[in-house]
Motif scaffolding. Structure first.
Motif, PDB file in Angstrom:
ATOM      1  N   UNK A  39       1.725  -1.239  -0.351  1.00  0.00           N
ATOM      2  CA  UNK A  39       0.444   0.243  -0.170  1.00  0.00           C
ATOM      3  C   UNK A  39       0.722   1.597   0.281  1.00  0.00           C
ATOM      4  N   UNK A  40       2.042   1.422   0.782  1.00  0.00           N
ATOM      5  CA  UNK A  40       2.698   2.578   0.988  1.00  0.00           C
ATOM      6  C   UNK A  40       3.439   3.207  -0.379  1.00  0.00           C
ATOM      7  N   UNK A  41       4.087   1.197  -1.218  1.00  0.00           N
ATOM      8  CA  UNK A  41       4.565   2.327  -2.684  1.00  0.00           C
ATOM      9  C   UNK A  41       3.804   2.443  -3.712  1.00  0.00           C
ATOM     10  N   UNK A  42       2.370   1.612  -3.364  1.00  0.00           N
ATOM     11  CA  UNK A  42       1.130   2.169  -4.200  1.00  0.00           C
ATOM     12  C   UNK A  42       0.704   4.130  -3.668  1.00  0.00           C
ATOM     13  N   UNK A  43       0.777   4.178  -2.110  1.00  0.00           N
ATOM     14  CA  UNK A  43       1.038   5.656  -2.453  1.00  0.00           C
ATOM     15  C   UNK A  43       1.849   6.630  -2.683  1.00  0.00           C
ATOM     16  N   UNK A  44       3.086   5.709  -2.523  1.00  0.00           N
ATOM     17  CA  UNK A  44       4.474   6.716  -3.013  1.00  0.00           C
ATOM     18  C   UNK A  44       4.304   6.857  -4.792  1.00  0.00           C
ATOM     19  N   UNK A  45       3.853   5.848  -5.450  1.00  0.00           N
ATOM     20  CA  UNK A  45       3.317   5.797  -6.405  1.00  0.00           C
ATOM     21  C   UNK A  45       2.486   7.020  -7.241  1.00  0.00           C
ATOM     22  N   UNK A  46       1.545   7.347  -6.427  1.00  0.00           N
ATOM     23  CA  UNK A  46       0.794   8.887  -6.132  1.00  0.00           C
ATOM     24  C   UNK A  46       1.676   9.922  -6.009  1.00  0.00           C
ATOM     25  N   UNK A  47       2.342   9.757  -5.214  1.00  0.00           N
ATOM     26  CA  UNK A  47       2.865  10.986  -4.916  1.00  0.00           C
ATOM     27  C   UNK A  47       3.649  11.714  -5.180  1.00  0.00           C
ATOM     28  N   UNK A  48       3.895  12.274  -6.324  1.00  0.00           N
ATOM     29  CA  UNK A  48       4.391  13.136  -7.260  1.00  0.00           C
ATOM     30  C   UNK A  48       5.765  13.407  -7.244  1.00  0.00           C
ATOM     31  N   UNK A  49       5.531  14.788  -6.045  1.00  0.00           N
ATOM     32  CA  UNK A  49       6.069  15.573  -5.664  1.00  0.00           C
ATOM     33  C   UNK A  49       6.826  15.695  -3.940  1.00  0.00           C
ATOM     34  N   UNK A  50       6.558  14.388  -3.759  1.00  0.00           N
ATOM     35  CA  UNK A  50       7.336  14.051  -2.857  1.00  0.00           C
ATOM     36  C   UNK A  50       7.139  14.324  -1.706  1.00  0.00           C
ATOM     37  N   UNK A  51       5.677  14.327  -1.365  1.00  0.00           N
ATOM     38  CA  UNK A  51       4.725  15.245   0.072  1.00  0.00           C
ATOM     39  C   UNK A  51       6.018  14.510   1.311  1.00  0.00           C
ATOM     40  N   UNK A  52       5.428  13.202   0.874  1.00  0.00           N
ATOM     41  CA  UNK A  52       5.530  12.534   1.986  1.00  0.00           C
ATOM     42  C   UNK A  52       5.941  11.667   1.924  1.00  0.00           C
ATOM     43  N   UNK A  53       6.937  11.615   1.102  1.00  0.00           N
ATOM     44  CA  UNK A  53       8.311  10.902   1.343  1.00  0.00           C
ATOM     45  C   UNK A  53       8.819  10.790   2.797  1.00  0.00           C
ATOM     46  N   UNK A  85       7.551  10.164   5.492  1.00  0.00           N
ATOM     47  CA  UNK A  85       6.887   9.653   6.704  1.00  0.00           C
ATOM     48  C   UNK A  85       7.033   8.237   6.751  1.00  0.00           C
ATOM     49  N   UNK A  86       7.157   7.494   8.187  1.00  0.00           N
ATOM     50  CA  UNK A  86       7.226   6.161   8.264  1.00  0.00           C
ATOM     51  C   UNK A  86       5.427   5.173   7.033  1.00  0.00           C
ATOM     52  N   UNK A  87       5.933   4.177   6.936  1.00  0.00           N
ATOM     53  CA  UNK A  87       5.171   3.838   6.493  1.00  0.00           C
ATOM     54  C   UNK A  87       3.649   3.843   6.900  1.00  0.00           C
ATOM     55  N   UNK A  88       3.232   3.796   8.415  1.00  0.00           N
ATOM     56  CA  UNK A  88       1.611   4.006   8.896  1.00  0.00           C
ATOM     57  C   UNK A  88       1.946   4.835   8.760  1.00  0.00           C
ATOM     58  N   UNK A  89       2.218   6.632   9.184  1.00  0.00           N
ATOM     59  CA  UNK A  89       1.679   7.444   9.068  1.00  0.00           C
ATOM     60  C   UNK A  89       1.882   8.171   7.891  1.00  0.00           C
ATOM     61  N   UNK A  90       2.471   7.398   6.834  1.00  0.00           N
ATOM     62  CA  UNK A  90       1.775   7.855   5.861  1.00  0.00           C
ATOM     63  C   UNK A  90       0.656   7.296   5.582  1.00  0.00           C
ATOM     64  N   UNK A  91      -0.171   6.107   5.227  1.00  0.00           N
ATOM     65  CA  UNK A  91      -1.026   5.547   5.991  1.00  0.00           C
ATOM     66  C   UNK A  91      -2.070   6.189   6.015  1.00  0.00           C
ATOM     67  N   UNK A  92      -1.824   6.648   7.600  1.00  0.00           N
ATOM     68  CA  UNK A  92      -2.838   7.636   8.315  1.00  0.00           C
ATOM     69  C   UNK A  92      -3.964   9.312   7.385  1.00  0.00           C
ATOM     70  N   UNK A  93      -2.306   9.421   7.163  1.00  0.00           N
ATOM     71  CA  UNK A  93      -2.495  10.616   6.555  1.00  0.00           C
ATOM     72  C   UNK A  93      -3.331  10.837   4.635  1.00  0.00           C
ATOM     73  N   UNK A  94      -2.413   9.914   3.913  1.00  0.00           N
ATOM     74  CA  UNK A  94      -2.374   9.335   2.153  1.00  0.00           C
ATOM     75  C   UNK A  94      -3.741   8.494   2.685  1.00  0.00           C
ATOM     76  N   UNK A  95      -3.806   7.342   2.874  1.00  0.00           N
ATOM     77  CA  UNK A  95      -5.297   6.674   2.754  1.00  0.00           C
ATOM     78  C   UNK A  95      -6.039   6.468   3.897  1.00  0.00           C
ATOM     79  N   UNK A  96      -6.411   6.022   4.422  1.00  0.00           N
ATOM     80  CA  UNK A  96      -7.595   6.669   6.018  1.00  0.00           C
ATOM     81  C   UNK A  96      -8.340   7.953   5.377  1.00  0.00           C
ATOM     82  N   UNK A  97      -9.688   7.118   6.065  1.00  0.00           N
ATOM     83  CA  UNK A  97     -10.820   8.552   6.170  1.00  0.00           C
ATOM     84  C   UNK A  97     -10.536   8.928   7.037  1.00  0.00           C
TER      85      UNK A  97
END
Length: 188
Positions: free
Chosen positions: A45-59, A61-73
């Motif tokens: 899931x983090x790999x997919x989120x990284x692919x959508x993060x074109x400008x590296x804004x969330x690069x 972040x740790x994986x769990x933080x990345x999921x919390x910020x970019x994926x979870x509602x």
């Protein structure tokens, strides 16, 4: 046997009520999520989120933080989905990403190419599908967006791990049946 037939109906009724009460109190015990599967799902899931993060804004972040910020509602996203049967943009993002991540984990574990398809309309009806060739491994119907949107990582991991286990079990069963014709390639 005769003794049972002579029991008063009140005693039998009381026993039936007690049995029904015990059934209502006991919740089905869910087995815990396999940590290896959960970590593999988080990684995909983090790999997919990284692919959508074109400008590296969330690069950073740790994986769990990345999921919390970019994926979870958030609660606002969830209430937006519940209002007037409309689906929030967060749900429209979560559905295909989660099914792609699950497909990646199954592919990694099985060595077989797995594809995913997920669609959801504006009212929350749709389906998520994991398949290989002509074989459908997992098919989940979405009714009013349920079980999406995921607001907690635990619920998302449980849902994803259950789907992955279901897909792997079906794939193993299907491999045995088609061993003579080649893996997942029946000519029709």
């Amino acid at each position: 046997m005769e003794h049972m037939a002579n029991e008063s109906p009140a005693v039998l009724e009381g026993a039936l009520q007690e049995n029904a009460l015990l059934k209502r109190r006991s919740r089905p015990v869910r087995k815990s999520v396999d940590q290896e599967t959960a970590e593999a799902l988080v990684g995909r899931l983090c790999s997919l989120l990284d692919a959508e993060d074109f400008f590296g804004r969330y690069a950073a972040l740790r994986p769990r933080e990345k999921i919390a910020q970019q994926f979870l509602a958030s609660a606002a996203d969830q209430s937006q989905s519940e209002f007037n049967c409309a689906v929030s943009p967060k749900v429209r993002q979560q559905v295909p990403l989660l099914f792609q991540a699950m497909a990646g984990v199954i592919e990694e574990r099985s060595g077989t190419m797995i594809q995913s398809t997920a669609e959801i309309n504006g009212e929350g009806f749709g389906r998520g599908l994991l398949y290989s060739g002509r074989v459908i491994l997992v098919l989940k119907s979405l009714r009013a967006g349920f079980p999406f949107p995921f607001t907690s990582e635990e619920k998302m991991l449980r849902y994803g791990a259950e789907c992955i286990e279901e897909g792997l079990a079906f794939l193993d069963r299907y491999k045995e049946v088609t061993a003579m014709h080649g893996l997942l390639s029946l000519e029709g």
